[in-house]
Design a protein around this motif. Structure first.
Motif, PDB file in Angstrom:
ATOM      1  N   VAL A  54      87.643   0.894   9.899  1.00  0.00           N
ATOM      2  CA  VAL A  54      87.827   1.571  11.236  1.00  0.00           C
ATOM      3  C   VAL A  54      89.185   1.742  11.613  1.00  0.00           C
ATOM      4  O   VAL A  54      89.412   2.898  12.592  1.00  0.00           O
ATOM      5  N   ARG A  55      90.105   0.892  11.554  1.00  0.00           N
ATOM      6  CA  ARG A  55      91.510   1.021  11.932  1.00  0.00           C
ATOM      7  C   ARG A  55      92.122   2.313  11.210  1.00  0.00           C
ATOM      8  O   ARG A  55      92.935   3.082  11.830  1.00  0.00           O
ATOM      9  N   ALA A  56      91.851   2.535   9.952  1.00  0.00           N
ATOM     10  CA  ALA A  56      92.330   3.544   9.005  1.00  0.00           C
ATOM     11  C   ALA A  56      91.966   4.780   9.694  1.00  0.00           C
ATOM     12  O   ALA A  56      92.175   5.947   9.662  1.00  0.00           O
ATOM     13  N   ALA A  57      90.522   4.857   9.972  1.00  0.00           N
ATOM     14  CA  ALA A  57      89.734   6.023  10.834  1.00  0.00           C
ATOM     15  C   ALA A  57      90.416   6.385  11.925  1.00  0.00           C
ATOM     16  O   ALA A  57      90.453   7.743  12.252  1.00  0.00           O
ATOM     17  N   SER A  58      90.781   5.382  12.772  1.00  0.00           N
ATOM     18  CA  SER A  58      91.244   5.941  14.144  1.00  0.00           C
ATOM     19  C   SER A  58      92.568   6.415  14.000  1.00  0.00           C
ATOM     20  O   SER A  58      92.743   6.973  15.138  1.00  0.00           O
ATOM     21  N   LEU A  59      93.341   6.483  12.905  1.00  0.00           N
ATOM     22  CA  LEU A  59      94.531   6.911  12.745  1.00  0.00           C
ATOM     23  C   LEU A  59      94.639   8.336  12.433  1.00  0.00           C
ATOM     24  O   LEU A  59      95.437   9.096  12.199  1.00  0.00           O
ATOM     25  N   GLN A  60      93.088   8.942  12.087  1.00  0.00           N
ATOM     26  CA  GLN A  60      93.302  10.121  11.733  1.00  0.00           C
ATOM     27  C   GLN A  60      92.789  11.294  12.723  1.00  0.00           C
ATOM     28  O   GLN A  60      92.590  10.923  13.948  1.00  0.00           O
ATOM     29  N   ARG A  61      93.192  12.496  12.409  1.00  0.00           N
ATOM     30  CA  ARG A  61      93.157  13.656  13.306  1.00  0.00           C
ATOM     31  C   ARG A  61      91.766  14.076  13.406  1.00  0.00           C
ATOM     32  O   ARG A  61      91.121  14.733  14.524  1.00  0.00           O
ATOM     33  N   THR A  62      91.140  14.199  12.062  1.00  0.00           N
ATOM     34  CA  THR A  62      89.441  14.972  12.192  1.00  0.00           C
ATOM     35  C   THR A  62      88.578  13.767  11.755  1.00  0.00           C
ATOM     36  O   THR A  62      88.939  12.982  11.182  1.00  0.00           O
ATOM     37  N   MET A  63      87.578  14.163  12.272  1.00  0.00           N
ATOM     38  CA  MET A  63      86.309  13.378  11.648  1.00  0.00           C
ATOM     39  C   MET A  63      86.153  13.260  10.042  1.00  0.00           C
ATOM     40  O   MET A  63      85.994  12.269   9.598  1.00  0.00           O
ATOM     41  N   ASP A  65      88.679  13.671   7.973  1.00  0.00           N
ATOM     42  CA  ASP A  65      89.659  12.871   7.484  1.00  0.00           C
ATOM     43  C   ASP A  65      89.448  11.321   7.788  1.00  0.00           C
ATOM     44  O   ASP A  65      89.945  10.597   6.905  1.00  0.00           O
ATOM     45  N   ALA A  66      88.873  11.343   8.825  1.00  0.00           N
ATOM     46  CA  ALA A  66      88.706   9.672   9.506  1.00  0.00           C
ATOM     47  C   ALA A  66      87.502   9.134   8.281  1.00  0.00           C
ATOM     48  O   ALA A  66      87.635   7.896   8.041  1.00  0.00           O
ATOM     49  N   LEU A  67      86.631   9.763   8.025  1.00  0.00           N
ATOM     50  CA  LEU A  67      85.485   9.353   7.149  1.00  0.00           C
ATOM     51  C   LEU A  67      86.108   8.938   5.771  1.00  0.00           C
ATOM     52  O   LEU A  67      85.704   7.928   5.148  1.00  0.00           O
ATOM     53  N   GLU A  68      86.965  10.109   5.079  1.00  0.00           N
ATOM     54  CA  GLU A  68      87.738   9.822   4.114  1.00  0.00           C
ATOM     55  C   GLU A  68      88.469   8.729   3.936  1.00  0.00           C
ATOM     56  O   GLU A  68      88.618   7.857   2.801  1.00  0.00           O
ATOM     57  N   ALA A  69      89.189   8.382   5.207  1.00  0.00           N
ATOM     58  CA  ALA A  69      90.237   7.122   5.012  1.00  0.00           C
ATOM     59  C   ALA A  69      89.353   5.888   5.103  1.00  0.00           C
ATOM     60  O   ALA A  69      89.707   4.874   4.593  1.00  0.00           O
ATOM     61  N   ASN A  86      79.286   3.481   1.275  1.00  0.00           N
ATOM     62  CA  ASN A  86      80.184   4.198   1.753  1.00  0.00           C
ATOM     63  C   ASN A  86      79.619   4.477   3.311  1.00  0.00           C
ATOM     64  O   ASN A  86      78.447   4.835   3.377  1.00  0.00           O
ATOM     65  N   VAL A  87      80.447   4.921   4.119  1.00  0.00           N
ATOM     66  CA  VAL A  87      80.059   5.198   5.476  1.00  0.00           C
ATOM     67  C   VAL A  87      79.900   6.700   5.600  1.00  0.00           C
ATOM     68  O   VAL A  87      80.819   7.284   5.078  1.00  0.00           O
ATOM     69  N   SER A  88      79.017   7.187   6.511  1.00  0.00           N
ATOM     70  CA  SER A  88      78.896   8.884   6.400  1.00  0.00           C
ATOM     71  C   SER A  88      78.994   8.982   7.901  1.00  0.00           C
ATOM     72  O   SER A  88      78.961  10.251   8.363  1.00  0.00           O
ATOM     73  N   SER A  89      79.026   8.081   9.043  1.00  0.00           N
ATOM     74  CA  SER A  89      79.192   8.346  10.555  1.00  0.00           C
ATOM     75  C   SER A  89      79.825   7.434  11.165  1.00  0.00           C
ATOM     76  O   SER A  89      79.717   6.175  10.632  1.00  0.00           O
ATOM     77  N   PHE A  90      80.395   7.440  12.286  1.00  0.00           N
ATOM     78  CA  PHE A  90      80.846   6.470  13.295  1.00  0.00           C
ATOM     79  C   PHE A  90      79.863   6.510  14.547  1.00  0.00           C
ATOM     80  O   PHE A  90      79.367   7.558  14.920  1.00  0.00           O
ATOM     81  N   GLY A  91      79.689   5.262  15.022  1.00  0.00           N
ATOM     82  CA  GLY A  91      79.169   5.320  16.499  1.00  0.00           C
ATOM     83  C   GLY A  91      80.299   5.759  17.604  1.00  0.00           C
ATOM     84  O   GLY A  91      81.428   5.286  17.425  1.00  0.00           O
ATOM     85  N   GLY A  92      79.909   6.432  18.352  1.00  0.00           N
ATOM     86  CA  GLY A  92      80.803   6.932  19.513  1.00  0.00           C
ATOM     87  C   GLY A  92      81.419   8.337  19.111  1.00  0.00           C
ATOM     88  O   GLY A  92      81.283   8.707  17.950  1.00  0.00           O
ATOM     89  N   SER A  93      82.153   8.816  19.978  1.00  0.00           N
ATOM     90  CA  SER A  93      82.615  10.463  19.813  1.00  0.00           C
ATOM     91  C   SER A  93      83.989  10.000  19.144  1.00  0.00           C
ATOM     92  O   SER A  93      84.757   9.246  19.770  1.00  0.00           O
ATOM     93  N   ILE A 100      85.769   4.229  18.406  1.00  0.00           N
ATOM     94  CA  ILE A 100      84.824   4.357  17.521  1.00  0.00           C
ATOM     95  C   ILE A 100      84.062   3.218  16.733  1.00  0.00           C
ATOM     96  O   ILE A 100      85.176   2.196  16.790  1.00  0.00           O
ATOM     97  N   THR A 101      83.098   3.099  16.508  1.00  0.00           N
ATOM     98  CA  THR A 101      82.535   1.835  15.882  1.00  0.00           C
ATOM     99  C   THR A 101      81.949   2.091  14.353  1.00  0.00           C
ATOM    100  O   THR A 101      81.337   3.213  14.079  1.00  0.00           O
ATOM    101  N   LEU A 102      82.282   1.141  13.476  1.00  0.00           N
ATOM    102  CA  LEU A 102      82.010   1.543  11.883  1.00  0.00           C
ATOM    103  C   LEU A 102      81.312   0.157  11.486  1.00  0.00           C
ATOM    104  O   LEU A 102      81.478  -0.878  11.873  1.00  0.00           O
ATOM    105  N   GLN A 103      80.035   0.506  10.941  1.00  0.00           N
ATOM    106  CA  GLN A 103      79.329  -0.534  10.387  1.00  0.00           C
ATOM    107  C   GLN A 103      79.306  -0.524   8.835  1.00  0.00           C
ATOM    108  O   GLN A 103      79.176   0.654   8.379  1.00  0.00           O
ATOM    109  N   VAL A 104      79.824  -1.466   8.141  1.00  0.00           N
ATOM    110  CA  VAL A 104      79.797  -1.626   6.563  1.00  0.00           C
ATOM    111  C   VAL A 104      78.765  -2.586   6.240  1.00  0.00           C
ATOM    112  O   VAL A 104      78.603  -3.724   6.789  1.00  0.00           O
ATOM    113  N   ARG A 105      78.009  -2.030   5.247  1.00  0.00           N
ATOM    114  CA  ARG A 105      76.731  -2.626   4.712  1.00  0.00           C
ATOM    115  C   ARG A 105      77.236  -3.026   3.194  1.00  0.00           C
ATOM    116  O   ARG A 105      77.283  -2.156   2.349  1.00  0.00           O
ATOM    117  N   CYS A 106      77.238  -4.522   2.920  1.00  0.00           N
ATOM    118  CA  CYS A 106      77.411  -4.623   1.274  1.00  0.00           C
ATOM    119  C   CYS A 106      76.513  -5.519   0.893  1.00  0.00           C
ATOM    120  O   CYS A 106      75.775  -6.490   1.641  1.00  0.00           O
TER     121      CYS A 106
END
Length: 139
Positions: A54-63, A65-69, A86-93, A100-106
């Protein structure tokens, strides 16, 4: 002196019986500690993966790029014996000043510890949030 010898003679072999009875219990306790240690270690790994992604995603400019990061961090940070989705969406806008909130399931494997009663694996979920900088332009 003869009485002392007789009293000790009656207890001959009792120490061997105690060791035979207590050894399996002590070994089981040690394996339980090892199993719980592995569970806590993997739980910390999953939480760390979510935090880093989620930290890497928060540094990106587009959704996109954030998902990819986030997915790149998840792929690179996953330890052996663990499979994360892999994640496909974030919680929050994904907008400046938002969070933004990220949930990882392992799926975590406990192979090698099945003989002490631990299941073959467990599903662990790590969740983390990060703010999007208010001065960062997003799209």
């Amino acid at each position: 002196m003869v009485g002392v010898v007789r009293r000790w003679g009656r207890q001959r072999g009792s120490m061997a019986v105690e060791v035979v009875l207590l050894a399996p219990v002590l070994i089981a306790m040690m394996m339980l500690v090892v199993g719980l240690g592995r569970y806590v270690d993997r739980s910390g790994d999953v939480d760390a993966i979510a935090r880093d992604a989620v930290r890497a995603a928060s540094l990106q400019r587009t959704m996109g790029d954030a998902l990819e990061a986030a997915n790149t961090i998840i792929d690179r940070s996953t330890p052996a014996g663990t499979t994360c989705q892999n994640v496909s969406s974030f919680g929050g806008s994904f907008a400046s000043g938002e969070e933004i909130t990220l949930q990882v399931r392992c799926e975590v494997s406990f192979d090698g510890l099945g003989f002490i009663g631990l299941p073959g694996g467990a599903t662990m979920v790590g969740e983390s949030s990060a703010p999007i900088d208010t001065l960062r332009r997003t799209s």
